[in-house]
Enzyme design. Structure first.
Site, PDB file in Angstrom:
ATOM      1  CB  VAL A  68      -0.036  39.953  11.772  1.00 34.36           C
ATOM      2  CG1 VAL A  68      -1.287  40.080  12.633  1.00 34.36           C
ATOM      3  CG2 VAL A  68       0.158  38.504  11.340  1.00 34.36           C
ATOM      4  CG  MET A  80       7.205  38.591  16.414  1.00 35.37           C
ATOM      5  SD  MET A  80       6.619  40.116  15.654  1.00 35.37           S
ATOM      6  CE  MET A  80       8.160  40.830  15.068  1.00 35.37           C
ATOM      7  CG  ASN A 101       1.633  37.398   8.084  1.00 37.62           C
ATOM      8  OD1 ASN A 101       1.617  36.556   8.981  1.00 37.62           O
ATOM      9  ND2 ASN A 101       2.747  37.853   7.570  1.00 37.62           N
ATOM     10  CD1 TRP A 120      -1.780  28.041  15.461  1.00 37.08           C
ATOM     11  CD2 TRP A 120      -3.307  26.402  15.495  1.00 37.08           C
ATOM     12  NE1 TRP A 120      -1.373  27.081  14.565  1.00 37.08           N
ATOM     13  CE2 TRP A 120      -2.286  26.055  14.561  1.00 37.08           C
ATOM     14  CE3 TRP A 120      -4.366  25.525  15.684  1.00 37.08           C
ATOM     15  CZ2 TRP A 120      -2.308  24.881  13.835  1.00 37.08           C
ATOM     16  CZ3 TRP A 120      -4.394  24.343  14.959  1.00 37.08           C
ATOM     17  CH2 TRP A 120      -3.363  24.024  14.053  1.00 37.08           C
ATOM     18  CG  MET A 121      -3.984  30.545  11.306  1.00 35.93           C
ATOM     19  SD  MET A 121      -3.250  31.501   9.946  1.00 35.93           S
ATOM     20  CE  MET A 121      -4.621  31.647   8.811  1.00 35.93           C
ATOM     21  N   GLY A 133       1.463  35.837  18.767  1.00 31.61           N
ATOM     22  CA  GLY A 133       2.845  35.621  18.343  1.00 31.61           C
ATOM     23  C   GLY A 133       3.813  35.835  19.488  1.00 31.61           C
ATOM     24  CE1 TYR A 153       2.571  27.317  13.464  1.00 31.25           C
ATOM     25  CE2 TYR A 153       1.670  25.744  11.905  1.00 31.25           C
ATOM     26  CZ  TYR A 153       1.738  27.025  12.402  1.00 31.25           C
ATOM     27  OH  TYR A 153       0.961  28.009  11.838  1.00 31.25           O
ATOM     28  CG  ASN A 160       6.949  47.741   9.907  1.00 31.80           C
ATOM     29  OD1 ASN A 160       6.329  48.306   9.013  1.00 31.80           O
ATOM     30  ND2 ASN A 160       8.158  47.242   9.726  1.00 31.80           N
ATOM     31  NE  ARG A 200      10.842  46.001  19.897  1.00 35.25           N
ATOM     32  CZ  ARG A 200      11.550  44.988  20.386  1.00 35.25           C
ATOM     33  NH1 ARG A 200      12.728  44.702  19.867  1.00 35.25           N
ATOM     34  NH2 ARG A 200      11.079  44.260  21.384  1.00 35.25           N
TER      35      ARG A 200
END
Length: 324
Positions: free
Chosen positions: A153, A240, A125, A263-264, A238, A53, A150, A173
């Site tokens: 975020v 995932m 988020n 990147w926030m 992201g 990170y 879902n 999904r």
């Protein structure tokens, strides 16, 4: 008091330890002492623990990227918050400890109508979602397409977009999520399949789709590229899927699509964090946003919480010893 320390960068099961540490001193001028109530344990915390990170604290260190707590005491000169206030912990204050000292000026007070559990999940988020929705200036009525709809975020994107008069196309999904997200304000919810773009065109005709938000990456990116139209922006926030961001360059060129990785905590975004977090709190208080619930584990049971996260997803750590 109890805290969770990162002893070294590496595999979380070996590097994260529950430890006993001294309580913080009384707050100095401009500081506040916070009783941490709940702090999420999420996959981005594991990225920090593994050392991949962008944030890398000097070790050993408490970590934990977000949380909510109750103000126990304030130092001289602090008037904006008071003991008893519920607050979000700010960027730069690690949350995995029963008590923390922080700069009072950086704290955001939270409406008491919001549960402590929801308050603990406001910082990352929803703020991410607000920044993503603002990543392109779009006129009211424009369409935004996203996968991972879902997720925390994704749900927040729906709420922030609706507040700004934007419409959302949401790829999920599971069939049971369609009605659930529609009830949250999603305009279109579609099951992930190769013909998503065809179904989008059936629903919206020739309307342009100029902003795509990718929280999955890998093969899932191609569906967003199918939906996006000429001159669109695709923002990747992201991974995932666990796969890298490898969009089809031919599609990017043919549609003149620009891509950006997000990147926030980039400096350009930091000034917007407090306002977006506060807006998210207002959305929750008004019933226009509900973050996904997460199971709660006592902080002392961190090993069990970590195992649950790795099998299923986000959990909340309870750091208030009076609830143990």
């Amino acid at each position: 008091m109890l805290a969770i320390h990162l002893a070294q960068f590496g595999e979380p099961e070996q590097s994260l330890k529950v430890v006993d540490v001294p309580e913080p001193p009384a707050p100095a001028a401009g500081q506040a002492l916070i009783q941490v109530e709940y702090a999420p344990l999420d996959h981005h915390d594991l990225l920090l623990a593994k050392g991949v990170y962008p944030v890398r604290p000097e070790l050993p260190s408490v970590i934990g990227n977000e949380g909510a707590g109750t103000v126990l005491a304030v130092g001289p000169g602090v008037t904006r918050i008071r003991p008893g206030d519920t607050v979000q912990l700010p960027f730069g204050t690690f949350a995995w400890s029963e008590q923390v000292l922080t700069e009072a000026a950086k704290l955001t007070a939270v409406d008491r109508s919001i549960s402590l559990e929801q308050a603990a999940m406001l910082t990352i988020n929803p703020t991410t979602a607000g920044l993503l929705v603002e990543s392109r200036d779009l006129p009211a009525g424009s369409w935004v397409v996203q996968n991972a709809a879902n997720s925390g975020v994704g749900r927040s994107v729906i709420a922030f977009a609706k507040e700004r008069g934007l419409r959302t196309i949401n790829i999920v999904r599971r069939e049971e999520l369609v009605t659930e997200l529609e009830e949250l304000g999603a305009d279109i919810v579609l099951i992930d399949s190769p013909d998503v773009a065809v179904r989008v065109r059936t629903a919206i005709g020739d309307d342009p789709v100029l902003l795509g938000l990718d929280g999955v990456s890998g093969k899932a990116t191609s569906l967003l590229l199918d939906v996006l139209t000429d001159g669109a922006l695709l923002v990747v926030y992201g991974y995932m899927s666990g796969e890298p961001f490898t969009p089809d360059q031919n599609v990017l060129r043919a549609k003149n699509i620009t891509t950006a990785e997000f990147w926030m905590y980039e400096d350009k975004y930091l000034p917007r964090h407090p306002a977006l977090s506060a807006e998210a709190a207002q959305l929750i208080a008004g019933g226009r946003l509900k973050l996904p619930s997460a199971p709660v584990y006592q902080a002392k049971d961190f090993a069990e919480a970590l195992a649950y996260l790795q099998r299923n997803g986000k959990v909340l750590l309870d750091f208030n010893p009076h609830r143990a």
